[in-house]
Enzyme design. Structure first.
Site, PDB file in Angstrom:
ATOM      1  N   ARG A  20      14.979  69.231 -28.020  1.00  0.00           N
ATOM      2  CA  ARG A  20      15.399  67.829 -27.888  1.00  0.00           C
ATOM      3  C   ARG A  20      14.149  66.941 -27.962  1.00  0.00           C
ATOM      4  NH1 ARG A  20      14.608  67.155 -22.297  1.00  0.00           N
ATOM      5  NH2 ARG A  20      14.504  69.167 -21.264  1.00  0.00           N
ATOM      6  N   ARG A  42      13.191  76.230 -22.464  1.00  0.00           N
ATOM      7  CA  ARG A  42      13.802  77.008 -21.377  1.00  0.00           C
ATOM      8  C   ARG A  42      15.299  77.120 -21.567  1.00  0.00           C
ATOM      9  NH1 ARG A  42      11.287  73.287 -16.896  1.00  0.00           N
ATOM     10  NH2 ARG A  42      12.011  71.877 -18.536  1.00  0.00           N
ATOM     11  N   ASP A  65       9.543  80.086 -21.314  1.00  0.00           N
ATOM     12  CA  ASP A  65       8.997  79.050 -20.426  1.00  0.00           C
ATOM     13  C   ASP A  65       7.496  78.963 -20.672  1.00  0.00           C
ATOM     14  OD1 ASP A  65       8.049  77.490 -18.299  1.00  0.00           O
ATOM     15  OD2 ASP A  65       9.569  78.270 -16.923  1.00  0.00           O
ATOM     16  N   TYR A 158      -0.601  65.503 -14.344  1.00  0.00           N
ATOM     17  CA  TYR A 158      -0.195  65.388 -15.760  1.00  0.00           C
ATOM     18  C   TYR A 158      -1.371  64.840 -16.578  1.00  0.00           C
ATOM     19  CZ  TYR A 158       2.728  63.535 -19.674  1.00  0.00           C
ATOM     20  OH  TYR A 158       3.293  63.222 -20.893  1.00  0.00           O
ATOM     21  N   LYS A 162      -3.293  66.543 -19.792  1.00  0.00           N
ATOM     22  CA  LYS A 162      -3.340  65.911 -21.116  1.00  0.00           C
ATOM     23  C   LYS A 162      -4.787  65.623 -21.541  1.00  0.00           C
ATOM     24  CE  LYS A 162       1.095  65.619 -22.179  1.00  0.00           C
ATOM     25  NZ  LYS A 162       1.634  66.442 -23.258  1.00  0.00           N
TER      26      LYS A 162
HETATM   27  N1  LIG Z   1       8.386  60.274 -23.893  1.00  0.00           N
HETATM   28  C1  LIG Z   1       7.242  59.624 -23.731  1.00  0.00           C
HETATM   29  O1  LIG Z   1       7.190  58.411 -23.440  1.00  0.00           O
HETATM   30  C2  LIG Z   1       5.919  60.351 -23.916  1.00  0.00           C
HETATM   31  C3  LIG Z   1       4.740  59.597 -23.852  1.00  0.00           C
HETATM   32  C4  LIG Z   1       3.522  60.241 -24.063  1.00  0.00           C
HETATM   33  C5  LIG Z   1       3.496  61.586 -24.348  1.00  0.00           C
HETATM   34  N2  LIG Z   1       4.671  62.289 -24.414  1.00  0.00           N
HETATM   35  C6  LIG Z   1       4.579  63.712 -24.740  1.00  0.00           C
HETATM   36  O2  LIG Z   1       5.408  63.970 -25.872  1.00  0.00           O
HETATM   37  C7  LIG Z   1       5.837  65.335 -25.832  1.00  0.00           C
HETATM   38  C8  LIG Z   1       7.340  65.409 -26.054  1.00  0.00           C
HETATM   39  O3  LIG Z   1       7.959  64.675 -25.016  1.00  0.00           O
HETATM   40  P1  LIG Z   1       9.503  64.241 -25.065  1.00  0.00           P
HETATM   41  O4  LIG Z   1       9.536  62.877 -24.485  1.00  0.00           O
HETATM   42  O5  LIG Z   1      10.075  64.512 -26.383  1.00  0.00           O
HETATM   43  O6  LIG Z   1      10.081  65.265 -23.957  1.00  0.00           O
HETATM   44  P2  LIG Z   1      11.566  65.757 -23.671  1.00  0.00           P
HETATM   45  O7  LIG Z   1      12.571  64.911 -24.354  1.00  0.00           O
HETATM   46  O8  LIG Z   1      11.635  65.932 -22.182  1.00  0.00           O
HETATM   47  O9  LIG Z   1      11.595  67.224 -24.363  1.00  0.00           O
HETATM   48  C9  LIG Z   1      10.722  68.207 -23.888  1.00  0.00           C
HETATM   49  C10 LIG Z   1      10.972  69.486 -24.662  1.00  0.00           C
HETATM   50  O10 LIG Z   1      10.095  70.498 -24.134  1.00  0.00           O
HETATM   51  C11 LIG Z   1      10.860  71.555 -23.559  1.00  0.00           C
HETATM   52  N3  LIG Z   1      10.195  72.015 -22.351  1.00  0.00           N
HETATM   53  C12 LIG Z   1       9.902  71.284 -21.257  1.00  0.00           C
HETATM   54  N4  LIG Z   1       9.331  72.072 -20.338  1.00  0.00           N
HETATM   55  C13 LIG Z   1       9.252  73.316 -20.869  1.00  0.00           C
HETATM   56  C14 LIG Z   1       8.783  74.556 -20.389  1.00  0.00           C
HETATM   57  N5  LIG Z   1       8.273  74.696 -19.153  1.00  0.00           N
HETATM   58  N6  LIG Z   1       8.863  75.629 -21.189  1.00  0.00           N
HETATM   59  C15 LIG Z   1       9.388  75.519 -22.436  1.00  0.00           C
HETATM   60  N7  LIG Z   1       9.857  74.366 -22.944  1.00  0.00           N
HETATM   61  C16 LIG Z   1       9.798  73.288 -22.155  1.00  0.00           C
HETATM   62  C17 LIG Z   1      12.228  70.943 -23.279  1.00  0.00           C
HETATM   63  O11 LIG Z   1      13.280  71.910 -23.225  1.00  0.00           O
HETATM   64  P3  LIG Z   1      13.712  72.615 -21.819  1.00  0.00           P
HETATM   65  O12 LIG Z   1      13.686  71.554 -20.770  1.00  0.00           O
HETATM   66  O13 LIG Z   1      15.058  73.203 -22.091  1.00  0.00           O
HETATM   67  O14 LIG Z   1      12.685  73.676 -21.554  1.00  0.00           O
HETATM   68  C18 LIG Z   1      12.384  70.035 -24.493  1.00  0.00           C
HETATM   69  O15 LIG Z   1      12.731  70.801 -25.624  1.00  0.00           O
HETATM   70  C19 LIG Z   1       5.360  65.888 -24.486  1.00  0.00           C
HETATM   71  O16 LIG Z   1       4.149  66.584 -24.680  1.00  0.00           O
HETATM   72  C20 LIG Z   1       5.094  64.640 -23.668  1.00  0.00           C
HETATM   73  O17 LIG Z   1       4.129  64.849 -22.667  1.00  0.00           O
HETATM   74  C21 LIG Z   1       5.885  61.709 -24.204  1.00  0.00           C
END
Ligand SMILES: NC(=O)c1ccc[n+]([C@@H]2O[C@H](COP(=O)([O-])OP(=O)(O)OC[C@H]3O[C@@H](n4cnc5c(N)ncnc54)[C@H](OP(=O)(O)O)[C@@H]3O)[C@@H](O)[C@H]2O)c1
Length: 250
Positions: A20, A42, A65, A158, A162
């Site tokens: 996702r 996960r 995980d 966090y 990062k």
């Molecule tokens: N959204 C923002 O505003 C933002 C800003 C700056 C940086 N980022 C970075 O962008 C990246 C993507 O973020 P997103 O917003 O797309 O996140 P998201 O929608 O929460 O999706 C996270 C994805 O990673 C998987 N995941 C999370 N924990 C995991 C674990 N322990 N083991 C395996 N898979 C895991 C989740 O699936 P499961 O939960 O099923 O494991 C999901 O597929 C991340 O690195 C985040 O730090 C996001």
């Protein structure tokens, strides 16, 4: 001797957390650009089921995980058994715990945050980079965060992970460049996803106010930066952290 030229090898991308959010968008794009894509998370879900049905040969999902090094090694083993190579790793998966003041954060929670968001990507990067080195090169893109660059309350662990990943990007660009492997980070500001559903309307309005472009990013704008970094147009870019934040950190 006559004969047709061998079919070009279809490259293989590993995307962590492709079920996702940004990861799912990247999986979709890479598949439509002709890559074979392996991902883990996960839990599975609707996107994983739909993609596996639509692209049974070009898409692999497994449950793993990020906090479990043995599971990451099992996953990369599956990828290599199925596809025989890794050309691109996108270190995308991460967990953003709810805001927690550092003075009251337990050692266990510090260790858990570092294990998932820093150690996991390192373990995965090592396994994928070893595979790349055997096939003449590849690339690694890590999704960092502007928390690595600027101070925000309540996210010290966090931010540590990062910022650590951005350091890894620079160190590995030096170490792996001679092996034909480019290593970069994409550093997003805020974009809408499940990771940011807890952000209050007030905080979101504050972010928009402080952003020169006056809004938050779409997930597609972050994916665009990843697409650029992995494209031939970026063939001389390595060791860089590319910030996509509408100017909030400038
Ligand atoms: N959204 C923002 O505003 C933002 C800003 C700056 C940086 N980022 C970075 O962008 C990246 C993507 O973020 P997103 O917003 O797309 O996140 P998201 O929608 O929460 O999706 C996270 C994805 O990673 C998987 N995941 C999370 N924990 C995991 C674990 N322990 N083991 C395996 N898979 C895991 C989740 O699936 P499961 O939960 O099923 O494991 C999901 O597929 C991340 O690195 C985040 O730090 C996001």
């Amino acid at each position: 001797m006559t004969g047709s030229a061998p079919a070009p090898v279809r490259p293989v991308a590993v995307v962590s957390g492709g079920s996702r959010g940004l990861g799912a968008v990247l999986v979709e794009r890479l598949l439509s650009d002709g890559w074979r894509v392996a991902t883990f998370s996960r839990t599975g879900g609707e996107f994983v089921d739909r993609t596996a049905a639509a692209a049974p040969d070009a898409f692999l999902w497994e449950q793993a995980d990020l906090a479990d090094p043995a599971a990451l090694r099992r996953f990369t083993g599956s990828v290599l058994r199925r596809y025989g190579r890794v050309d691109l790793l996108v270190n995308n998966a991460a967990v953003l715990p709810g805001p927690e003041l550092f003075l009251t954060t337990s050692p266990d929670r510090i260790a858990a945050g570092i294990t998932t968001n820093l150690t996991g990507p390192l373990v995965l990067t090592q396994a994928c980079a070893r595979a790349m080195s055997r096939t003449g090169g590849g690339q690694i893109v890590t999704i960092s965060s502007i928390n690595a660059l600027r101070g925000f309350r309540g996210v010290a662990v966090y931010a540590a992970a990062k910022a650590g990943l951005d350091g890894v990007t620079r160190a590995l660009a030096r170490e792996l460049g001679p092996l034909g492997i480019r290593v970069n980070s994409v550093v997003p500001g805020f974009f809408d996803s499940d990771l940011t559903t807890d952000v209050t309307d007030t905080d979101r309005a504050r972010i928009e106010r402080r952003t020169p472009l006056g809004r938050v990013a779409t997930v597609h704008e972050i994916a665009d930066a990843v697409s650029f970094v992995v494209s031939p147009q970026a063939s001389f870019i390595t060791g860089q952290s590319i910030v996509i934040d509408g100017g909030i950190t400038c």
